[in-house]
Design a protein around this motif. Structure first.
Motif, PDB file in Angstrom:
ATOM      1  N   TYR A 219      22.885 -41.442 -29.675  1.00 12.43           N
ATOM      2  CA  TYR A 219      22.015 -41.333 -28.363  1.00 12.43           C
ATOM      3  C   TYR A 219      20.431 -41.461 -28.536  1.00 12.43           C
ATOM      4  CZ  TYR A 219      26.480 -40.657 -25.567  1.00 12.43           C
ATOM      5  OH  TYR A 219      27.750 -41.061 -25.195  1.00 12.43           O
ATOM      6  N   GLY A 220      19.770 -42.274 -27.856  1.00  9.68           N
ATOM      7  CA  GLY A 220      18.419 -42.217 -28.001  1.00  9.68           C
ATOM      8  C   GLY A 220      17.894 -42.465 -29.116  1.00  9.68           C
ATOM      9  N   ASP A 221      16.896 -41.428 -29.608  1.00 15.16           N
ATOM     10  CA  ASP A 221      16.473 -41.608 -31.142  1.00 15.16           C
ATOM     11  C   ASP A 221      17.206 -40.432 -32.045  1.00 15.16           C
ATOM     12  OD1 ASP A 221      15.257 -39.172 -30.325  1.00 15.16           O
ATOM     13  OD2 ASP A 221      13.217 -39.651 -30.711  1.00 15.16           O
ATOM     14  N   VAL A 289      21.734 -45.980 -29.419  1.00 18.57           N
ATOM     15  CA  VAL A 289      21.971 -46.734 -28.118  1.00 18.57           C
ATOM     16  C   VAL A 289      21.271 -45.816 -26.968  1.00 18.57           C
ATOM     17  CG1 VAL A 289      24.558 -47.349 -29.006  1.00 18.57           C
ATOM     18  CG2 VAL A 289      24.021 -45.033 -27.823  1.00 18.57           C
ATOM     19  N   THR A 290      21.529 -46.515 -25.574  1.00 19.85           N
ATOM     20  CA  THR A 290      20.743 -45.669 -24.269  1.00 19.85           C
ATOM     21  C   THR A 290      21.159 -44.067 -24.295  1.00 19.85           C
ATOM     22  OG1 THR A 290      21.114 -48.024 -23.417  1.00 19.85           O
ATOM     23  CG2 THR A 290      20.543 -45.838 -22.039  1.00 19.85           C
ATOM     24  N   ASP A 291      20.246 -43.516 -24.157  1.00 20.12           N
ATOM     25  CA  ASP A 291      20.672 -41.917 -24.178  1.00 20.12           C
ATOM     26  C   ASP A 291      21.430 -41.798 -22.989  1.00 20.12           C
ATOM     27  OD1 ASP A 291      20.255 -39.424 -25.118  1.00 20.12           O
ATOM     28  OD2 ASP A 291      18.124 -39.346 -24.592  1.00 20.12           O
ATOM     29  N   ARG A 292      22.143 -40.631 -23.126  1.00 23.54           N
ATOM     30  CA  ARG A 292      22.824 -40.010 -22.071  1.00 23.54           C
ATOM     31  C   ARG A 292      22.008 -39.441 -20.722  1.00 23.54           C
ATOM     32  NH1 ARG A 292      25.408 -34.737 -23.938  1.00 23.54           N
ATOM     33  NH2 ARG A 292      27.217 -35.879 -24.641  1.00 23.54           N
ATOM     34  N   HIS A 295      20.166 -35.756 -20.772  1.00 21.45           N
ATOM     35  CA  HIS A 295      20.505 -35.098 -21.928  1.00 21.45           C
ATOM     36  C   HIS A 295      19.566 -34.036 -22.488  1.00 21.45           C
ATOM     37  CE1 HIS A 295      21.768 -36.491 -26.218  1.00 21.45           C
ATOM     38  NE2 HIS A 295      22.274 -35.399 -25.903  1.00 21.45           N
ATOM     39  N   ARG A 348      32.297 -46.296 -25.258  1.00 19.32           N
ATOM     40  CA  ARG A 348      31.138 -45.313 -24.674  1.00 19.32           C
ATOM     41  C   ARG A 348      31.650 -44.803 -23.555  1.00 19.32           C
ATOM     42  NH1 ARG A 348      25.487 -45.376 -24.419  1.00 19.32           N
ATOM     43  NH2 ARG A 348      25.060 -43.481 -23.095  1.00 19.32           N
ATOM     44  N   LEU A 351      28.609 -43.154 -18.668  1.00 21.12           N
ATOM     45  CA  LEU A 351      27.576 -44.209 -18.113  1.00 21.12           C
ATOM     46  C   LEU A 351      27.615 -43.922 -16.614  1.00 21.12           C
ATOM     47  CD1 LEU A 351      27.787 -47.354 -20.179  1.00 21.12           C
ATOM     48  CD2 LEU A 351      26.035 -45.685 -20.283  1.00 21.12           C
TER      49      LEU A 351
END
Length: 357
Positions: A219-221, A289-292, A295, A348, A351
């Motif tokens: 998630y994210g970076d 991928v796109t972050d939660r 988060h 996943r 979302l």
């Protein structure tokens, strides 16, 4: 301790089954597991404990208060360790109702069942020794900056439907102690990992995806930080807190093993490459991928109170615990393969979807 009888709610799940195994195999206790047997529960998790003849499973819903009241009255436990909960943050984002029902209403139901039993006990040793341990999460405290730790006095600031439902249940447990005198103790733990972990969670998901050559989503970076606690260390802590913890108190349980999510994933890749090399390094499977939504950035627990008051200390650090965990999944394909094929294949989750009108 050999004569004690313990009800463990959610005892067929990941942490609950570790607690059941510890109580039966190490504490020589008699354990009654109460579990609704939802998707994340597995009868195989209890095989070792059941083989002793001192652990049995009762399939019931903790939200059914009349059933729980009758069960507790019939079993006459010395302790109730309440672990039953919906616990996956991603699932709480897309379907919060189950979390409110199980974590809030279910906890209320168990507290009332315990209160009915405890108030009916005659004055004496059995009543004095009875304990209700409510097991919770560090996520109720919200998110830390780059410095500091969660303490037992840290104000609650939950971010997700999951952590909010657990925060509510914590407050209920404390209220039943303060209002009714029910002998309650509360614990809040950091992220657990280890054997029998349902493969929707980060560590087992990455292990199994990496073994199968699938994408490893981060998630994210990947900079979000968690404090990792080996599940068997947690099980020992819970038994100790239930037996020796001070009434009405909270005890934080943490492993003092902070890692970014990316570090966790990379460590798993490297460990698998060492044991079962692939054609290319498994780090190449990592995909951001796109972050939660919502988060939390960092969790970290100060377990000093538990360590100094009750003498607990984690036996595993992250490296030793992760090696054991990876090896367990390599050795137990018969446990996880049916789950991957029929229950959860690694898609996943979490979302947020628009509400239907």
């Amino acid at each position: 301790m050999g004569s004690k009888k313990v009800i463990v709610t959610g005892g067929a799940g990941f942490i609950g089954s570790a607690v059941a195994r510890h109580l039966v195999l190490d504490d020589d206790a008699e354990v009654v597991v109460v579990d609704k047997m939802t998707y994340a529960a597995n009868r195989a998790n209890l095989a070792q404990a059941e083989a002793t003849g001192r652990c049995r499973l009762v399939v019931e819903d903790i939200c059914d208060q009349s059933v729980m009241t009758e069960l507790v009255a019939t079993e006459q436990p010395d302790q109730i360790l309440h672990l039953a909960a919906e616990s996956h943050v991603d699932r709480s984002i897309s379907g919060p109702r189950d979390f409110i029902e199980t974590n809030v209403i279910g906890t209320y139901s168990m507290l009332e069942a315990a209160r009915s039993y405890w108030t009916g006990l005659p004055e004496g040793d059995a009543k004095d020794a009875f304990r209700f341990l409510h097991v919770s999460t560090d996520e109720v405290y919200g998110s830390l900056g780059k410095d500091g730790l969660f303490h037992e006095t840290t104000p609650y600031d939950p971010s997700s439907p999951y952590s909010s439902s657990k925060a509510a249940s914590d407050h209920l447990a404390k209220a039943w102690f303060r209002t009714y005198g029910l002998p309650v103790v509360v614990s809040n733990c950091s992220n657990n990992y280890g054997p029998y972990h349902f493969p929707e969670k980060l560590i087992p998901l990455v292990i199994l995806n990496a073994l199968e050559g699938k994408t490893l989503p981060v998630y994210g970076d990947g900079s979000n930080i968690r404090d990792w606690l080996y599940v068997e260390d947690h099980a020992r802590a819970l038994s100790l807190i239930a037996t020796k913890g001070r009434l009405g108190e909270t005890y934080n349980v943490g492993g003092r093993n902070e890692r970014t999510n990316l570090q966790v994933v990379e460590t798993i890749c490297d460990e698998l490459d060492r044991i079962v090399p692939a054609a290319t390094p498994r780090r190449e499977l990592i995909k951001f991928v796109t972050d939660r939504p919502g988060h939390d950035h960092r969790y970290a627990i100060d377990a000093t109170k538990l360590e100094t008051e009750l003498g607990w200390k984690a036996q595993e650090n992250f490296d030793t615990g992760l090696r054991k965990t990876v090896q367990w999944y390599l050795d137990n394909e018969a446990w996880w393969m049916p789950l991957r094929k029929s229950v959860y294949s690694g898609e996943r989750l979490g979302l947020a979807e628009p509400q239907k009108t």
